[in-house]
Design an enzyme around this catalytic site. Structure first.
Site, PDB file in Angstrom:
ATOM      1  N   MET A 108       0.466  27.140 -10.745  1.00 29.79           N
ATOM      2  CA  MET A 108      -0.482  28.026 -10.116  1.00 29.79           C
ATOM      3  C   MET A 108      -1.874  27.455 -10.295  1.00 29.79           C
ATOM      4  O   MET A 108      -2.562  27.829 -11.204  1.00 29.79           O
ATOM      5  CB  MET A 108      -0.383  29.394 -10.760  1.00 29.79           C
ATOM      6  CG  MET A 108      -1.092  30.540 -10.099  1.00 29.79           C
ATOM      7  SD  MET A 108      -2.821  30.535  -9.683  1.00 29.79           S
ATOM      8  CE  MET A 108      -3.696  30.255 -11.153  1.00 29.79           C
ATOM      9  N   PRO A 109      -2.233  26.513  -9.490  1.00 28.27           N
ATOM     10  CA  PRO A 109      -3.605  26.043  -9.599  1.00 28.27           C
ATOM     11  C   PRO A 109      -4.607  27.042  -9.020  1.00 28.27           C
ATOM     12  O   PRO A 109      -4.323  27.734  -8.049  1.00 28.27           O
ATOM     13  CB  PRO A 109      -3.611  24.765  -8.768  1.00 28.27           C
ATOM     14  CG  PRO A 109      -2.194  24.363  -8.643  1.00 28.27           C
ATOM     15  CD  PRO A 109      -1.416  25.638  -8.674  1.00 28.27           C
ATOM     16  N   LEU A 110      -5.753  27.091  -9.641  1.00 34.49           N
ATOM     17  CA  LEU A 110      -6.919  27.769  -9.088  1.00 34.49           C
ATOM     18  C   LEU A 110      -7.817  26.650  -8.584  1.00 34.49           C
ATOM     19  O   LEU A 110      -8.140  25.718  -9.331  1.00 34.49           O
ATOM     20  CB  LEU A 110      -7.633  28.590 -10.157  1.00 34.49           C
ATOM     21  CG  LEU A 110      -9.013  29.138  -9.800  1.00 34.49           C
ATOM     22  CD1 LEU A 110      -8.933  30.099  -8.620  1.00 34.49           C
ATOM     23  CD2 LEU A 110      -9.639  29.809 -11.005  1.00 34.49           C
TER      24      LEU A 110
END
Length: 134
Positions: free
Chosen positions: A1-3
């Site tokens: 889950m990259p931001l």
């Protein structure tokens, strides 16, 4: 889950900004195999002179079309995976009209306990979300 934070200079249309975001997300999907809905981007447009992006001694000049990308994600991916992601981002952005010298990526790693997706809980720690493995 990259931001993902994306900083650009003013002057692109809403559609062009959307294409930049989608191009980056598509690269992350392809390289890291994350779910489609793990799409968390912050796009910020800046007035002229608010982004400084020199060449760091590499011998090229950036233009006003520079795209500064910060990726915040969990630690554990190999250097090869990161290099592959950088190449995919650059290739996708090239298709959107961004020159290779105008693609700048900063990659920041952290741990599962550094994320809360809402309600003040660390969902990777509580088990509400599975920790990404790829």
């Amino acid at each position: 889950m990259p931001l993902v934070r994306i900083d650009i200079n003013e002057g692109r249309t809403v559609g062009e900004v959307g294409i930049l975001s989608r191009s980056i997300h598509d690269a992350i999907l392809a390289e890291y195999g994350i779910p489609e809905r793990d799409y968390f981007h912050i796009l910020t447009e800046h007035r002229g002179g608010q982004i400084v992006a020199q060449d760091a001694g590499l011998g090229f000049e950036r233009t006003g079309g520079v795209v500064m990308i910060q990726i915040f994600t969990q630690a554990g991916r190999s250097q090869e995976a990161k290099q592959s992601l950088f190449a995919a981002i650059s290739a996708n952005l090239a298709l959107a009209g961004v020159a290779g010298e105008d693609v700048f990526v900063g990659y920041v790693e952290n741990t599962a306990g550094d994320w809360s997706f809402g309600y003040g809980r660390a969902q990777y720690i509580t088990g509400e979300l599975n920790v990404p493995r790829k």
